[in-house]
Design a protein around this motif. Sequence first.
Motif, PDB file in Angstrom:
ATOM      1  N   ASN A   1       0.493  -1.231  -0.241  1.00 27.21           N
ATOM      2  CA  ASN A   1       0.141  -0.139  -0.069  1.00 27.21           C
ATOM      3  C   ASN A   1       0.661   1.403   0.210  1.00 27.21           C
ATOM      4  OD1 ASN A   1       0.811   0.777   2.829  1.00 27.21           O
ATOM      5  ND2 ASN A   1      -0.683  -0.743   3.461  1.00 27.21           N
ATOM      6  N   HIS A   2       1.889   1.384  -0.367  1.00 32.43           N
ATOM      7  CA  HIS A   2       3.178   2.249   0.339  1.00 32.43           C
ATOM      8  C   HIS A   2       4.193   2.100  -0.657  1.00 32.43           C
ATOM      9  CE1 HIS A   2       3.558   6.294   2.078  1.00 32.43           C
ATOM     10  NE2 HIS A   2       4.634   5.973   1.792  1.00 32.43           N
ATOM     11  N   ALA A   3       4.875   2.237  -1.583  1.00 35.46           N
ATOM     12  CA  ALA A   3       6.137   2.143  -1.631  1.00 35.46           C
ATOM     13  C   ALA A   3       6.156   3.308  -2.722  1.00 35.46           C
ATOM     14  CB  ALA A   3       6.359   0.739  -2.867  1.00 35.46           C
TER      15      ALA A   3
ATOM     16  N   GLY B   1      -1.053  13.084  -2.303  1.00 34.18           N
ATOM     17  CA  GLY B   1      -0.205  12.924  -1.494  1.00 34.18           C
ATOM     18  C   GLY B   1       1.866  12.856  -1.999  1.00 34.18           C
ATOM     19  N   GLU B   2       2.269  12.474  -0.878  1.00 33.74           N
ATOM     20  CA  GLU B   2       2.217  11.739   0.400  1.00 33.74           C
ATOM     21  C   GLU B   2       2.957  12.596   1.555  1.00 33.74           C
ATOM     22  OE1 GLU B   2       5.930   9.094   1.661  1.00 33.74           O
ATOM     23  OE2 GLU B   2       5.281   9.086   3.082  1.00 33.74           O
ATOM     24  N   SER B   3       4.174  13.501   0.780  1.00 32.71           N
ATOM     25  CA  SER B   3       4.885  14.230   2.029  1.00 32.71           C
ATOM     26  C   SER B   3       3.553  15.652   1.201  1.00 32.71           C
ATOM     27  CB  SER B   3       6.084  14.032   1.477  1.00 32.71           C
ATOM     28  OG  SER B   3       6.385  13.887   2.084  1.00 32.71           O
TER      29      SER B   3
ATOM     30  N   SER C   1      -1.405  11.517   4.027  1.00 32.99           N
ATOM     31  CA  SER C   1      -0.257  11.668   3.710  1.00 32.99           C
ATOM     32  C   SER C   1       0.565  10.876   4.921  1.00 32.99           C
ATOM     33  CB  SER C   1      -0.697  13.385   4.631  1.00 32.99           C
ATOM     34  OG  SER C   1      -2.122  12.877   5.161  1.00 32.99           O
ATOM     35  N   HIS C   2       1.933  11.984   4.981  1.00 33.37           N
ATOM     36  CA  HIS C   2       2.545  11.197   5.986  1.00 33.37           C
ATOM     37  C   HIS C   2       2.765  11.345   7.417  1.00 33.37           C
ATOM     38  CE1 HIS C   2       7.028  10.650   6.576  1.00 33.37           C
ATOM     39  NE2 HIS C   2       6.922  11.330   7.365  1.00 33.37           N
ATOM     40  N   VAL C   3       2.491  10.706   8.211  1.00 39.89           N
ATOM     41  CA  VAL C   3       2.649  11.293   9.597  1.00 39.89           C
ATOM     42  C   VAL C   3       2.499   9.815  10.584  1.00 39.89           C
ATOM     43  CG1 VAL C   3       0.881  12.529  11.310  1.00 39.89           C
ATOM     44  CG2 VAL C   3      -0.146  12.011   8.756  1.00 39.89           C
TER      45      VAL C   3
ATOM     46  N   SER D   1      -0.257   7.857   5.772  1.00 39.91           N
ATOM     47  CA  SER D   1       0.852   6.910   6.206  1.00 39.91           C
ATOM     48  C   SER D   1       1.641   6.634   7.379  1.00 39.91           C
ATOM     49  CB  SER D   1       1.242   6.359   5.007  1.00 39.91           C
ATOM     50  OG  SER D   1       0.774   6.026   3.676  1.00 39.91           O
ATOM     51  N   HIS D   2       2.532   5.746   7.924  1.00 36.79           N
ATOM     52  CA  HIS D   2       3.159   5.036   8.894  1.00 36.79           C
ATOM     53  C   HIS D   2       2.402   5.074  10.069  1.00 36.79           C
ATOM     54  CE1 HIS D   2       5.645   6.440   5.427  1.00 36.79           C
ATOM     55  NE2 HIS D   2       5.228   7.847   5.649  1.00 36.79           N
ATOM     56  N   LEU D   3       2.366   5.878  11.026  1.00 36.81           N
ATOM     57  CA  LEU D   3       1.567   5.825  12.132  1.00 36.81           C
ATOM     58  C   LEU D   3       1.800   4.987  12.803  1.00 36.81           C
ATOM     59  CD1 LEU D   3      -2.151   5.975  10.657  1.00 36.81           C
ATOM     60  CD2 LEU D   3      -1.073   7.326  11.488  1.00 36.81           C
TER      61      LEU D   3
ATOM     62  N   THR E   1       6.675  -1.881   7.580  1.00 34.52           N
ATOM     63  CA  THR E   1       7.162  -2.253   8.185  1.00 34.52           C
ATOM     64  C   THR E   1       8.946  -1.483   8.147  1.00 34.52           C
ATOM     65  OG1 THR E   1       8.051  -3.320   6.570  1.00 34.52           O
ATOM     66  CG2 THR E   1       6.184  -4.459   7.747  1.00 34.52           C
ATOM     67  N   ARG E   2       8.494  -0.864   8.833  1.00 35.61           N
ATOM     68  CA  ARG E   2      10.688   0.392   8.906  1.00 35.61           C
ATOM     69  C   ARG E   2      11.256  -0.494   9.633  1.00 35.61           C
ATOM     70  NH1 ARG E   2       8.520   6.010   8.866  1.00 35.61           N
ATOM     71  NH2 ARG E   2       8.757   6.576   6.677  1.00 35.61           N
ATOM     72  N   PRO E   3      10.296  -1.413  10.980  1.00 39.69           N
ATOM     73  CA  PRO E   3      11.729  -1.192  11.633  1.00 39.69           C
ATOM     74  C   PRO E   3      11.883  -2.857  11.523  1.00 39.69           C
ATOM     75  CG  PRO E   3       9.106  -1.565  12.745  1.00 39.69           C
ATOM     76  CD  PRO E   3       9.427  -0.644  11.285  1.00 39.69           C
TER      77      PRO E   3
ATOM     78  N   SER F   1       5.170  -1.508   2.864  1.00 35.42           N
ATOM     79  CA  SER F   1       6.771  -1.413   2.902  1.00 35.42           C
ATOM     80  C   SER F   1       7.503  -0.254   3.264  1.00 35.42           C
ATOM     81  CB  SER F   1       7.725  -2.595   1.788  1.00 35.42           C
ATOM     82  OG  SER F   1       7.335  -1.324   0.878  1.00 35.42           O
ATOM     83  N   ASP F   2       6.850   0.539   2.559  1.00 31.09           N
ATOM     84  CA  ASP F   2       7.659   2.219   1.914  1.00 31.09           C
ATOM     85  C   ASP F   2       8.916   2.172   1.893  1.00 31.09           C
ATOM     86  OD1 ASP F   2       8.083   4.498   2.959  1.00 31.09           O
ATOM     87  OD2 ASP F   2       8.307   5.126   4.239  1.00 31.09           O
ATOM     88  N   ALA F   3       8.871   1.166   1.323  1.00 35.20           N
ATOM     89  CA  ALA F   3      10.079   1.045   0.233  1.00 35.20           C
ATOM     90  C   ALA F   3      10.081   2.088  -0.747  1.00 35.20           C
ATOM     91  CB  ALA F   3      10.046  -0.842  -0.533  1.00 35.20           C
TER      92      ALA F   3
HETATM   93 ZN    ZN Z   1       5.981   8.887   3.587  1.00 40.27          ZN
END
Ligand code: ZN
Length: 553
Positions: free
Chosen positions: A88-90, A316-318, A358-360, A390-392, A414-416, A451-453
């Motif tokens: 959902n986010h890459a 979106g996102e920034s 939006s990136h938050v 996104s992210h949260l 899954t940034r961790p 992922s945010d890859a």
């Molecule tokens: Zn972001």
Amino acid sequence: MNKIKYLTASILLSASIAALAADSVDTIVVNGKVVTVDDRFSITQAVAIRGGRVVAVGRNADIRKFEGAQTRVIDAGGRTVIPGLIDNHAHFIRVAEKWHYEMRLDGITSRAQVLQMIRDRVKAAKPGEWIVALGGWSEEQFTDDARGFPLAELDQLAPENPVALQAVYRHTYLNTAGLKAAKIDVGTRNPPGGTIEKDASGNPTGIVRGAGGVAFIAAKVPLAEKQQWMKNARDVVAYLNATGMTAWMDAGGRGMSNAHYGPYRELADRGELNIRIYWQTIRQPSTPEQVDKVVADIPNLKPFQGTDWFDNVGYGESVYRPINTQLLSPKFNTRPEDYGQWGRIARALADHGMYVNSHVEMEGAIDRFLDLYEAINAEKPIKGLRWAFSHLDQVTPAQIERMKRLGMSAQIHTRPLIQGVLMHRVHGERAWSMPPMRMVQDSGIPWGLGSDATAVTTSNPFYNLWFAVTGKMLGDHHVNRSTITREEALIAHTRNNAYIVFQEANLGSIRPGKYADLLILDRDYLTVPEDQIKDIRPVLTMVGGRVVYEAKQ
Ligand SMILES: [Zn+2]
């Protein structure tokens, strides 16, 4: 009357099933453990496909009835079949611009192996050709030697080729040839938001720090020529298909222009795009004057004019540079006038009836965004537009309730996987529940896993599933205690994400009427030991009934 109606309907229904069965299909997949991910999470054996869509699922004998002389029969050999994975986010559209230089370190847990990869790359490279890893890894993932790459070592490995190894979105290691190609010397000043590290005598050490520094170096790596760019786009898609990805939502990124979308659009127009891409219009204003322009242009935006393969879904996102947060530098801007600027854009999007993602990340910033969205909603309802955050990473139960009242969705990442140790260093105890997957899952809000890859995480969706279930990062450090079950994780990476990309009628589960986007796996996701989830590979990937990847036997 009702009874007669019912009888007529049931006669018609059985007649149409008979007609359907007599009329053979393009493809059947048989002898599988088909995990449909439908509403009841039913598991069956076989699938019939016609014209790119699933026409029936069921037991082998039922599906065999659809077999005709021209039908391709795929024998799953008892293997597990799941719906294609949706991210959902890459930021995969951007990555094609330099993909041919990339040496991806996704999932590599040995530093010694990275050194060998550089040696191999140097051997294969033309003189002066860049060798880069633009994020997707961190030093903490190396289990043999958790360190970065000093200049002297890189010089020894690569005396002639510029090397740039970017860790997450934090710093980049360069060799002497890299510094030279990037025109960095004693006199070079720091770029905005970045630091060129220098020794006591003022010479650059090879390390450039900060998000601005990382972006500064990445911009020095030359862009691909048009033909190369087309090839890169195909290669990126093939790379993703091999990991089980069949669709993603692209979140754009810094410095992107129409040129970045061109190759993918062209592939889609030719019917040669082997993945589905949903994307968002990006405008990244930094000043009120730039906001004026963005607001004036919003009425001209026309999302949802594409196809089920390639479509724009909104914005979106920034959203406004001064209020952008960074997970690893938790201080954030609280100036009301800056949120006011974002409010002008958000209001225009609400007026135009458009989706925004939006990136938050941090709790404080989430509150600011929610205050704003509630004020907008009071004038112009946004429920129904599926606005998303996104992210949260630090979202609280109270905030999730506010989001639910606004009809919002939560996109959790899954940034961790590579930043887990860094997140603990910055956020302490709280990092154990960043992101709070268990709480979000239990809240009932529409949510999905992504992922945010490719810079701040890896792109492999099975790593995401493994992280969500085990709470571990690559290199095996345990970093998150807010884990979910395998079933919940799979639903979050398929059916839930189908909703997030506005494709719930078409994607996300294996059931009649939906597109035949599915994977046959090399081992059973539902029963394999937890730690092996990350090693699962598709043996076959299908998108819209077309086989786009087959593992070499
Ligand atoms: Zn972001």
